[in-house]
Design an enzyme around this catalytic site. Structure first.
Site, PDB file in Angstrom:
ATOM      1  N   ALA A  14       0.886  -1.171   0.000  1.00 55.95           N
ATOM      2  CA  ALA A  14       0.000   0.000   0.000  1.00 55.95           C
ATOM      3  C   ALA A  14       0.924   1.221   0.000  1.00 55.95           C
ATOM      4  CB  ALA A  14      -0.930  -0.056   1.198  1.00 55.95           C
ATOM      5  N   GLY A  17       4.362   0.928   2.120  1.00 58.66           N
ATOM      6  CA  GLY A  17       5.271  -0.123   1.654  1.00 58.66           C
ATOM      7  C   GLY A  17       5.823   0.179   0.270  1.00 58.66           C
ATOM      8  N   ASN A  36       2.892  -8.541  -2.283  1.00 59.26           N
ATOM      9  CA  ASN A  36       1.671  -8.068  -1.638  1.00 59.26           C
ATOM     10  C   ASN A  36       0.619  -9.159  -1.747  1.00 59.26           C
ATOM     11  OD1 ASN A  36       0.338  -5.524  -0.498  1.00 59.26           O
ATOM     12  ND2 ASN A  36      -1.152  -6.174  -2.052  1.00 59.26           N
ATOM     13  N   SER A 131       8.700   7.085  11.054  1.00 63.28           N
ATOM     14  CA  SER A 131       7.906   8.308  11.094  1.00 63.28           C
ATOM     15  C   SER A 131       8.169   9.169   9.873  1.00 63.28           C
ATOM     16  CB  SER A 131       8.240   9.106  12.359  1.00 63.28           C
ATOM     17  OG  SER A 131       7.507  10.306  12.329  1.00 63.28           O
ATOM     18  N   LYS A 185       8.675   5.325  19.078  1.00 61.48           N
ATOM     19  CA  LYS A 185       7.819   5.902  18.018  1.00 61.48           C
ATOM     20  C   LYS A 185       6.481   6.355  18.611  1.00 61.48           C
ATOM     21  CE  LYS A 185       5.949   6.808  13.957  1.00 61.48           C
ATOM     22  NZ  LYS A 185       4.627   6.365  13.819  1.00 61.48           N
ATOM     23  N   HIS A 188       7.063   9.546  20.375  1.00 58.90           N
ATOM     24  CA  HIS A 188       7.200  10.569  19.331  1.00 58.90           C
ATOM     25  C   HIS A 188       5.816  11.076  18.924  1.00 58.90           C
ATOM     26  CE1 HIS A 188       6.787  11.591  15.080  1.00 58.90           C
ATOM     27  NE2 HIS A 188       7.987  12.147  15.157  1.00 58.90           N
ATOM     28  N   ASN A 189       4.906  10.150  18.675  1.00 55.44           N
ATOM     29  CA  ASN A 189       3.572  10.549  18.245  1.00 55.44           C
ATOM     30  C   ASN A 189       2.829  11.305  19.346  1.00 55.44           C
ATOM     31  OD1 ASN A 189       4.314   9.048  16.034  1.00 55.44           O
ATOM     32  ND2 ASN A 189       2.327   8.082  15.779  1.00 55.44           N
ATOM     33  N   GLU A 192       4.101  14.709  19.330  1.00 51.03           N
ATOM     34  CA  GLU A 192       3.530  15.362  18.136  1.00 51.03           C
ATOM     35  C   GLU A 192       2.123  15.907  18.454  1.00 51.03           C
ATOM     36  OE1 GLU A 192       3.772  12.832  14.590  1.00 51.03           O
ATOM     37  OE2 GLU A 192       1.664  13.320  14.237  1.00 51.03           O
ATOM     38  N   ARG A 290      -8.676  16.929  21.582  1.00 48.92           N
ATOM     39  CA  ARG A 290      -9.293  16.368  20.371  1.00 48.92           C
ATOM     40  C   ARG A 290     -10.609  15.691  20.737  1.00 48.92           C
ATOM     41  NH1 ARG A 290      -4.698  13.777  16.356  1.00 48.92           N
ATOM     42  NH2 ARG A 290      -3.045  15.307  16.744  1.00 48.92           N
ATOM     43  N   ARG A 447      -6.234  10.740  52.602  1.00 51.28           N
ATOM     44  CA  ARG A 447      -6.147   9.294  52.350  1.00 51.28           C
ATOM     45  C   ARG A 447      -6.019   8.525  53.660  1.00 51.28           C
ATOM     46  NH1 ARG A 447      -1.588   7.664  49.625  1.00 51.28           N
ATOM     47  NH2 ARG A 447      -2.663   5.849  48.773  1.00 51.28           N
TER      48      ARG A 447
HETATM   49  P1  NBP Z   1      -2.511  -0.101   5.374  1.00 49.45           P
HETATM   50  O1  NBP Z   1      -2.338   0.079   6.838  1.00 49.45           O
HETATM   51  O2  NBP Z   1      -3.661   0.566   4.724  1.00 49.45           O
HETATM   52  O3  NBP Z   1      -2.576  -1.669   5.057  1.00 49.45           O
HETATM   53  C1  NBP Z   1      -2.752  -2.121   3.754  1.00 49.45           C
HETATM   54  C2  NBP Z   1      -1.760  -3.205   3.455  1.00 49.45           C
HETATM   55  O4  NBP Z   1      -1.893  -4.273   4.404  1.00 49.45           O
HETATM   56  C3  NBP Z   1      -2.006  -3.812   2.096  1.00 49.45           C
HETATM   57  O5  NBP Z   1      -0.760  -4.134   1.536  1.00 49.45           O
HETATM   58  C4  NBP Z   1      -2.814  -5.044   2.442  1.00 49.45           C
HETATM   59  O6  NBP Z   1      -2.765  -6.037   1.467  1.00 49.45           O
HETATM   60  C5  NBP Z   1      -2.096  -5.492   3.660  1.00 49.45           C
HETATM   61  N1  NBP Z   1      -2.807  -6.487   4.468  1.00 49.45           N
HETATM   62  C6  NBP Z   1      -3.902  -6.380   5.218  1.00 49.45           C
HETATM   63 BR1  NBP Z   1      -4.922  -4.896   5.348  1.00 49.45          BR
HETATM   64  N2  NBP Z   1      -4.253  -7.519   5.826  1.00 49.45           N
HETATM   65  C7  NBP Z   1      -3.330  -8.415   5.427  1.00 49.45           C
HETATM   66  C8  NBP Z   1      -3.146  -9.775   5.692  1.00 49.45           C
HETATM   67  N3  NBP Z   1      -3.968 -10.431   6.516  1.00 49.45           N
HETATM   68  N4  NBP Z   1      -2.127 -10.406   5.089  1.00 49.45           N
HETATM   69  C9  NBP Z   1      -1.318  -9.759   4.264  1.00 49.45           C
HETATM   70  N5  NBP Z   1      -1.417  -8.438   3.979  1.00 49.45           N
HETATM   71  C10 NBP Z   1      -2.428  -7.774   4.553  1.00 49.45           C
HETATM   72  O7  NBP Z   1      -1.166   0.312   4.614  1.00 49.45           O
HETATM   73  P2  NBP Z   1      -0.302   1.640   4.759  1.00 49.45           P
HETATM   74  O8  NBP Z   1      -1.155   2.847   4.954  1.00 49.45           O
HETATM   75  O9  NBP Z   1       0.681   1.605   3.661  1.00 49.45           O
HETATM   76  O10 NBP Z   1       0.467   1.408   6.133  1.00 49.45           O
HETATM   77  C11 NBP Z   1       1.340   0.302   6.346  1.00 49.45           C
HETATM   78  C12 NBP Z   1       1.829   0.327   7.779  1.00 49.45           C
HETATM   79  O11 NBP Z   1       2.518   1.537   7.998  1.00 49.45           O
HETATM   80  C13 NBP Z   1       0.701   0.297   8.819  1.00 49.45           C
HETATM   81  O12 NBP Z   1       1.120  -0.428   9.929  1.00 49.45           O
HETATM   82  C14 NBP Z   1       0.502   1.720   9.179  1.00 49.45           C
HETATM   83  O13 NBP Z   1      -0.025   1.907  10.473  1.00 49.45           O
HETATM   84  C15 NBP Z   1       1.876   2.268   9.041  1.00 49.45           C
HETATM   85  N6  NBP Z   1       1.844   3.690   8.683  1.00 49.45           N
HETATM   86  C16 NBP Z   1       2.770   4.458   9.112  1.00 49.45           C
HETATM   87  C17 NBP Z   1       2.770   5.801   8.800  1.00 49.45           C
HETATM   88  C18 NBP Z   1       3.853   6.612   9.299  1.00 49.45           C
HETATM   89  O14 NBP Z   1       3.868   7.809   9.172  1.00 49.45           O
HETATM   90  N7  NBP Z   1       4.805   5.969   9.888  1.00 49.45           N
HETATM   91  C19 NBP Z   1       1.828   6.374   8.008  1.00 49.45           C
HETATM   92  C20 NBP Z   1       0.898   5.577   7.546  1.00 49.45           C
HETATM   93  C21 NBP Z   1       0.915   4.225   7.889  1.00 49.45           C
HETATM   94  P3  NBP Z   1      -3.863  -6.067   0.301  1.00 49.45           P
HETATM   95  O15 NBP Z   1      -3.398  -5.134  -0.745  1.00 49.45           O
HETATM   96  O16 NBP Z   1      -3.843  -7.486  -0.153  1.00 49.45           O
HETATM   97  O17 NBP Z   1      -5.171  -5.676   0.909  1.00 49.45           O
END
Ligand code: NBP
Length: 482
Positions: A14, A17, A36, A131, A185, A188-189, A192, A290, A447
């Site tokens: 996604a 990745g 994927n 991050s 992390k 950090h959040n 933030e 919030r 207390r």
């Molecule tokens: P998502 O959190 O939206 O997850 C989608 C991905 O997970 C797709 O590749 C999907 O595969 C796969 N997936 C799921 Br859902 N269930 C699965 C399973 N049972 N087996 C295998 N694959 C599975 O993706 P993202 O927004 O790119 O985020 C990825 C990670 O990074 C998350 O943990 C997220 O919290 C984190 N993140 C971090 C930041 C940051 O700033 N650090 C920002 C955004 C996200 P599919 O295509 O087959 O459905």
């Protein structure tokens, strides 16, 4: 499938990745395998980015076979069940010495559990906080890996090659073992959240009390961004405030519904801080602010009965300067509290965390990147054992110089009816630490009165209880266990 092997693989394509995979592929020496669950995503990535030279697999078996040994794979899938599912697929196929890195937003408790489960297999499991969102993943995030020291020997150079660079140094460090990376992390959040809330309060004050329009406030923030408040968050705040809504011609900020959402890492920070007994009021107030904003029924109910709002206090031209000092002092408190939580977490979970290195790797790539972090690096370099950042000479002086302004701003806000939960809780925290005696003595008395919880005395050692329902004499006793 070709015979070429990849030195690193990414599972989960996604937005995060695929951007991380492209970042990896763009660095000299990396050949990147990708996989994927749903092939369509992989197909889209390899079609749109032939320059990356990805080795793409349709099955997990082919993906594993495409990795050079010892194998190294980064998981970037939805945190929780998705991560567990991919981990078990990899563990089934990997061998001792291989590395599985989870770069998603895992809860650090899950990371500790996973590491414990996987380590008997001889496979290294590395929970890593990343991050910087999608932009960071592509161009250089701040990276916080946990896991074993041994796995970092392999992963470290790879992660350093894709991390953001701040002042010539890659924004990555081995944070500590097992869940340390995801813990840091999380903090950090949390910081933030606090930083964003404080900036939002500064905006509100400049608007309601200072009488400035959003575009003028954007100019103030742009100016602030040249001085001690310089940070990514101040910079983007100016951009948001400059924005005009195309449909109505109004300031963008005025057409956005004022109910702030969250994804949960701020809540995790506060929950864990409560468990650790660390006061993180700045972060908690930001999370609660919030939550309050997202209670339209309660807001409407109170607005229907409270029609008479306080008159806004008159201020002079120095008000914006006062607000900048109050913002800075409150920010110092929020960061001091965040680092306190890191110290307490490290102690509880047995991590050796170098606080200065954490401040260093937050200087680039991540949302809280700022010059300010250099002052934290300096503070811990001068003395790594300070009890709080508020004690460090630089911050002590900065807060002392801004203290009068901080008090003026908080009192002006209170008299004007402008909510400043971040500013005021930070000031109360500071005053609590600065005060020689706290009313906690009275709380101890209460207390002891209702629950025989006992108390200590200021003038002699021991634990005491007063016979409140008897003749009110004092007895020496054992500490209360209830
Ligand atoms: P998502 O959190 O939206 O997850 C989608 C991905 O997970 C797709 O590749 C999907 O595969 C796969 N997936 C799921 Br859902 N269930 C699965 C399973 N049972 N087996 C295998 N694959 C599975 O993706 P993202 O927004 O790119 O985020 C990825 C990670 O990074 C998350 O943990 C997220 O919290 C984190 N993140 C971090 C930041 C940051 O700033 N650090 C920002 C955004 C996200 P599919 O295509 O087959 O459905």
């Amino acid at each position: 499938m070709s015979d070429q092997k990849a030195n690193i693989g990414v599972v989960g394509l996604a937005v995060m990745g695929s951007n991380l995979a492209r970042n990896l592929a763009s660095r000299e020496g990396n050949t990147v395998a990708v996989y994927n669950r749903t092939w369509a995503r992989t197909e889209e990535l390899i079609t749109e980015h032939p320059e990356a030279g990805f080795i793409a697999s349709e099955s997990i078996d082919d993906f594993v076979a495409s990795l050079a040994t010892p194998r190294t794979a980064i998981i970037m899938v939805q945190a929780g069940k998705g991560t567990d599912a991919v981990i078990s697929q990899l563990v089934e196929r990997f061998e001792p010495g291989d590395i599985i890195m989870d770069g998603g937003n895992a809860n650090f408790h899950d990371t500790i559990r996973r590491e414990k489960e996987i380590s008997p297999t001889g496979i290294h499991f590395v929970g890593t906080g990343i991050s910087g969102g999608e932009e960071g993943a592509l161009n250089g995030p701040s990276i916080m890996p946990g896991g074993s020291v041994e796995s970092y020997k392999t992963l470290g150079p790879i992660l350093a090659s894709i991390a953001a660079v701040a002042e010539g140094e890659p924004c990555v460090t081995h944070v500590g073992t097992d869940g340390a990376g995801h813990f840091v992390k999380m903090i950090h959040n949390g910081i933030e959240y606090a930083d964003m809330q404080l900036i939002a309060e500064a905006y509100d004050l400049l608007r309601r009390v200072g009488g400035l329009e959003p575009s003028a406030i954007a100019d103030v923030f742009t100016e602030w961004n040249k001085g001690y408040l310089e940070s990514y968050l101040i910079e983007i705040t100016a951009e948001v405030l400059k924005q005009t809504d195309a449909a109505t011609g109004k300031p963008f900020v005025d057409i956005v519904l004022d109910e702030a959402g969250s994804k949960g890492t701020g809540v995790w920070t506060v929950q864990n801080a409560l468990d650790l007994g660390v006061p993180v009021g700045g972060i908690a107030e930001a999370v609660f602010a919030r939550a309050v904003s997202s209670k339209p029924a309660q807001r409407a109910a109170v607005q229907s009965v409270v029609t008479d709002r306080p008159e806004v206090q008159g201020v002079d031209a120095s008000f914006a300067d006062d607000v900048s000092k109050a913002l800075y002092a409150s920010k110092v408190v929020a960061y001091a509290q965040g680092f306190d939580a890191i110290i307490a977490g490290a102690e509880k979970y047995g991590w050796q965390i170098d606080k200065g290195n954490i401040a260093k790797i937050w200087r680039g790539g991540c949302i809280i990147r700022a010059q300010f972090l250099n002052r934290i690096v300096d503070a811990y370099a001068e003395n790594a054992n300070i009890a709080t950042l508020l004690e460090a000479p630089y911050f002590a002086k900065a807060v002392a110089e801004g203290e009068a302004a901080w008090r003026r701003v908080v009192s002006t806000a209170a008299l004007s009816g402008v909510p400043v939960p971040g500013f005021s809780s930070a000031l109360s925290y500071f005053d609590s630490l600065a005060q020689k005696r706290l009313p906690a003595a009275l709380v101890q008395g209460q207390r002891d009165f209702f629950g025989a919880h006992t108390y200590k005395r200021v003038d002699k050692p021991g634990v005491f209880h007063t016979l409140w329902s008897g003749d009110r004499t004092e007895i020496e006793t054992e500490p209360s266990t209830h």
